[in-house]
Motif scaffolding. Structure first.
Motif, PDB file in Angstrom:
ATOM      1  N   SER A   1       0.811  -1.214   0.000  1.00 29.04           N
ATOM      2  CA  SER A   1       0.000   0.000   0.000  1.00 29.04           C
ATOM      3  C   SER A   1       0.846   1.268   0.000  1.00 29.04           C
ATOM      4  O   SER A   1       0.312   2.372  -0.106  1.00 29.04           O
ATOM      5  CB  SER A   1      -0.924   0.018   1.227  1.00 29.04           C
ATOM      6  OG  SER A   1      -0.162   0.121   2.427  1.00 29.04           O
ATOM      7  N   VAL A   2       2.170   1.120   0.121  1.00 29.80           N
ATOM      8  CA  VAL A   2       3.054   2.285   0.196  1.00 29.80           C
ATOM      9  C   VAL A   2       3.146   2.962  -1.172  1.00 29.80           C
ATOM     10  O   VAL A   2       3.362   2.312  -2.201  1.00 29.80           O
ATOM     11  CB  VAL A   2       4.465   1.868   0.656  1.00 29.80           C
ATOM     12  CG1 VAL A   2       5.434   3.046   0.534  1.00 29.80           C
ATOM     13  CG2 VAL A   2       4.425   1.374   2.084  1.00 29.80           C
ATOM     14  N   ASP A   3       2.963   4.269  -1.170  1.00 24.83           N
ATOM     15  CA  ASP A   3       3.171   5.072  -2.374  1.00 24.83           C
ATOM     16  C   ASP A   3       4.623   5.547  -2.343  1.00 24.83           C
ATOM     17  O   ASP A   3       4.966   6.476  -1.616  1.00 24.83           O
ATOM     18  CB  ASP A   3       2.213   6.254  -2.380  1.00 24.83           C
ATOM     19  CG  ASP A   3       2.389   7.152  -3.606  1.00 24.83           C
ATOM     20  OD1 ASP A   3       3.229   6.828  -4.469  1.00 24.83           O
ATOM     21  OD2 ASP A   3       1.695   8.181  -3.687  1.00 24.83           O
ATOM     22  N   ALA A   4       5.474   4.893  -3.122  1.00 23.89           N
ATOM     23  CA  ALA A   4       6.899   5.209  -3.085  1.00 23.89           C
ATOM     24  C   ALA A   4       7.166   6.667  -3.410  1.00 23.89           C
ATOM     25  O   ALA A   4       8.090   7.283  -2.866  1.00 23.89           O
ATOM     26  CB  ALA A   4       7.654   4.310  -4.055  1.00 23.89           C
ATOM     27  N   ALA A   5       6.358   7.233  -4.289  1.00 20.74           N
ATOM     28  CA  ALA A   5       6.568   8.621  -4.703  1.00 20.74           C
ATOM     29  C   ALA A   5       6.269   9.619  -3.586  1.00 20.74           C
ATOM     30  O   ALA A   5       6.680  10.778  -3.668  1.00 20.74           O
ATOM     31  CB  ALA A   5       5.708   8.938  -5.915  1.00 20.74           C
ATOM     32  N   ALA A   6       5.561   9.167  -2.561  1.00 25.40           N
ATOM     33  CA  ALA A   6       5.221  10.044  -1.442  1.00 25.40           C
ATOM     34  C   ALA A   6       6.073   9.766  -0.217  1.00 25.40           C
ATOM     35  O   ALA A   6       5.958  10.478   0.796  1.00 25.40           O
ATOM     36  CB  ALA A   6       3.743   9.889  -1.094  1.00 25.40           C
ATOM     37  N   ALA A   7       6.925   8.750  -0.264  1.00 28.69           N
ATOM     38  CA  ALA A   7       7.725   8.362   0.900  1.00 28.69           C
ATOM     39  C   ALA A   7       8.749   9.427   1.240  1.00 28.69           C
ATOM     40  O   ALA A   7       9.470   9.910   0.361  1.00 28.69           O
ATOM     41  CB  ALA A   7       8.414   7.032   0.631  1.00 28.69           C
ATOM     42  N   THR A   8       8.828   9.782   2.501  1.00 24.90           N
ATOM     43  CA  THR A   8       9.778  10.797   2.944  1.00 24.90           C
ATOM     44  C   THR A   8      10.921  10.218   3.766  1.00 24.90           C
ATOM     45  O   THR A   8      11.806  10.941   4.205  1.00 24.90           O
ATOM     46  CB  THR A   8       9.069  11.877   3.774  1.00 24.90           C
ATOM     47  OG1 THR A   8       8.435  11.267   4.904  1.00 24.90           O
ATOM     48  CG2 THR A   8       8.027  12.604   2.935  1.00 24.90           C
ATOM     49  N   SER A   9      10.900   8.887   3.976  1.00 27.73           N
ATOM     50  CA  SER A   9      11.996   8.197   4.652  1.00 27.73           C
ATOM     51  C   SER A   9      11.854   6.710   4.379  1.00 27.73           C
ATOM     52  O   SER A   9      10.802   6.237   3.918  1.00 27.73           O
ATOM     53  CB  SER A   9      11.969   8.453   6.164  1.00 27.73           C
ATOM     54  OG  SER A   9      10.895   7.747   6.763  1.00 27.73           O
ATOM     55  N   ALA A  10      12.912   5.956   4.677  1.00 25.96           N
ATOM     56  CA  ALA A  10      12.845   4.502   4.512  1.00 25.96           C
ATOM     57  C   ALA A  10      11.784   3.896   5.408  1.00 25.96           C
ATOM     58  O   ALA A  10      11.211   2.845   5.100  1.00 25.96           O
ATOM     59  CB  ALA A  10      14.210   3.882   4.798  1.00 25.96           C
ATOM     60  N   GLY A  11      11.503   4.569   6.514  1.00 28.53           N
ATOM     61  CA  GLY A  11      10.480   4.077   7.423  1.00 28.53           C
ATOM     62  C   GLY A  11       9.118   3.950   6.776  1.00 28.53           C
ATOM     63  O   GLY A  11       8.323   3.081   7.162  1.00 28.53           O
ATOM     64  N   ASP A  12       8.829   4.769   5.796  1.00 31.23           N
ATOM     65  CA  ASP A  12       7.542   4.696   5.109  1.00 31.23           C
ATOM     66  C   ASP A  12       7.386   3.394   4.326  1.00 31.23           C
ATOM     67  O   ASP A  12       6.262   2.967   4.033  1.00 31.23           O
ATOM     68  CB  ASP A  12       7.374   5.882   4.160  1.00 31.23           C
ATOM     69  CG  ASP A  12       7.180   7.196   4.889  1.00 31.23           C
ATOM     70  OD1 ASP A  12       6.804   7.161   6.084  1.00 31.23           O
ATOM     71  OD2 ASP A  12       7.399   8.262   4.274  1.00 31.23           O
ATOM     72  N   PHE A  13       8.504   2.760   3.985  1.00 32.32           N
ATOM     73  CA  PHE A  13       8.452   1.478   3.285  1.00 32.32           C
ATOM     74  C   PHE A  13       8.398   0.299   4.257  1.00 32.32           C
ATOM     75  O   PHE A  13       8.130  -0.826   3.847  1.00 32.32           O
ATOM     76  CB  PHE A  13       9.694   1.305   2.400  1.00 32.32           C
ATOM     77  CG  PHE A  13       9.742   2.233   1.231  1.00 32.32           C
ATOM     78  CD1 PHE A  13       9.217   1.864  -0.004  1.00 32.32           C
ATOM     79  CD2 PHE A  13      10.312   3.494   1.345  1.00 32.32           C
ATOM     80  CE1 PHE A  13       9.264   2.726  -1.089  1.00 32.32           C
ATOM     81  CE2 PHE A  13      10.364   4.360   0.265  1.00 32.32           C
ATOM     82  CZ  PHE A  13       9.831   3.981  -0.954  1.00 32.32           C
ATOM     83  N   GLY A  14       8.691   0.583   5.537  1.00 30.95           N
ATOM     84  CA  GLY A  14       8.815  -0.472   6.529  1.00 30.95           C
ATOM     85  C   GLY A  14      10.254  -0.714   6.925  1.00 30.95           C
ATOM     86  O   GLY A  14      10.565  -1.706   7.588  1.00 30.95           O
ATOM     87  N   GLY A  15      11.156   0.165   6.511  1.00 32.33           N
ATOM     88  CA  GLY A  15      12.560   0.042   6.858  1.00 32.33           C
ATOM     89  C   GLY A  15      13.437  -0.022   5.624  1.00 32.33           C
ATOM     90  O   GLY A  15      12.960  -0.136   4.494  1.00 32.33           O
TER      91      GLY A  15
END
Length: 400
Positions: A62-76
């Motif tokens: 469900s992660v939107d990579a284009a909106a991620a502001t840190s690796a944490g948004d991906f789960g690490g």
């Protein structure tokens, strides 16, 4: 202040590497420097600090990579790696292999993660990077990341996506935009490279106005578009007036150089230097040092007095076609591995203080390069903006 002179440093890059394009920097970084001991890559493991929580290595669908502001948004970080590997590619632009060790940096990234790096238009300017992003928006070939001179970076914020790398705290506050829209990555010194078989070593700007330099003095690009050329004018301004509050004295110097018939309106490359077309070149120390490894008689000097430095800036394209890979590239660029590779090429990495404190610095490279000089100037955001506006208004008329 002593002058930098380099006769035959050995570049850590292949002899046929491309070179030349944008950039700003500072003073006589190296004295009688030979880079013969810096050919090997720094043997430093990538030690990025993980984000809080468990990193399973499985990205959240469900992660939107284009909106991620840190690796944490991906789960690490591991999950970011997995997401980037699923994309499979990274598009970089304006990164000559001989520029600050980018040939080895790109190769190390590909080897480490198995992601193909597509390197486009290595010799274009910072401004042209932004133009390429505009023209290629929505296409798979658009650049994912940028490496930009300060003036262009500050005028292009709408093109960037905010991102904070895992070792964000190791980057000094003055070297980054608070949300990560841009982050300084490396710096060097604005130097003069010259063919000692053709001309004597210049020891002042006035020397370059003499008859011996007729039709011989070039700068790396157009200062309204290219960071290296911008820095050449900045150095002249600082040498002439001692300040970066007003670039007019720098413009006046190059106007005088042009009127004397000494300014050469040709964008220098390793090929033009090797052929003798551009026998005297204002450029970053690490670029001139790389050329000195391959061109007989090419030496590098910095003028006594005020020296000029300015960092380049990493940024992620807000419309990156490979948003996860773009973010992984940032993590890699600010890791000890890549930061030490900048250092091995004669560029000072932004995390140098942290590398030294953690004992992860390539000490042999640092010993060869030496400490940053003290008598230097670096433009502030306001100074860069004012200089950019002035150059846009005055440069073309000054050089005819």
């Amino acid at each position: 202040m002593s002058m930098l002179r380099v006769s035959h440093p050995v570049s850590p890059l292949p002899a046929d590497s491309a070179g030349g394009r944008r950039g700003p920097m500072e003073e006589p970084l190296f004295r009688n420097l030979r880079l013969s001991g810096i050919a090997a890559m720094a043997a430093v493991a990538l030690t990025l600090a993980g984000c809080a929580g468990t990193d399973s290595g499985t990205p959240d669908d469900s992660v939107d990579a284009a909106a991620a502001t840190s690796a944490g948004d991906f789960g690490g970080l591991d999950a970011l790696v997995t997401a980037a590997q699923a994309e499979g590619s990274l598009n970089v632009i304006a990164l000559p292999e001989s520029w600050a060790n980018y040939g080895l940096i790109i190769a190390a990234f590909q080897d480490k993660y198995g992601i193909t790096v597509n390197s486009a238009d290595p010799d274009i300017s910072s401004a042209e990077e932004i133009t390429a992003a505009e023209n290629l928006k929505g296409q798979d070939t658009a650049p994912d990341v940028f490496d930009l001179g300060t003036a262009v970076a500050l005028s292009s914020l709408d093109y960037f996506a905010p991102y904070q790398v895992a070792n964000w705290d190791e980057i000094p506050a003055d070297n980054k935009e608070s949300t990560g829209l841009w982050v300084n990555d490396y710096t060097g010194s604005m130097s003069i490279g010259y063919n000692s078989n053709v001309v004597d070593e210049p020891t002042s700007l006035d020397d370059l106005l003499g008859a011996d330099f007729a039709g011989k003095v070039a700068i790396n690009g157009d200062p309204t578009q290219a960071g290296a050329a911008f820095a050449a004018v900045g150095l002249a301004a600082a040498q002439e007036d001692g300040s970066l509050d007003d670039f007019q004295p720098g413009i006046d110097f190059f106007q005088s150089l042009n009127q004397a018939g000494n300014f050469l309106p040709l964008d220098p490359t390793p090929a033009t230097i090797a052929s003798g077309e551009t026998p005297v070149v204002f450029d970053w120390s690490y670029n001139n040092l790389a050329v000195a490894a391959d061109v007989d008689g090419w030496e590098v000097t910095t003028l006594p007095g005020v020296a000029y430095t300015s960092y380049y800036n990493q940024a992620i394209n807000i419309d990156a076609p490979h948003p996860a890979a773009a973010r992984l590239w940032q993590e890699f660029i600010f890791s000890p591995e890549a930061q030490n590779l900048y250092l091995a090429a004669g560029a000072y990495p932004v995390t140098l203080e942290a590398l030294v404190a953690a004992d992860t610095v390539d000490q042999d490279a640092l010993d060869t390069v030496g400490e940053l000089p003290g008598d230097l100037v670096t433009p502030t955001e306001d100074q860069s903006a004012a200089a950019s506006a002035l150059l846009a208004e005055k440069w073309a008329a000054a050089i005819g």
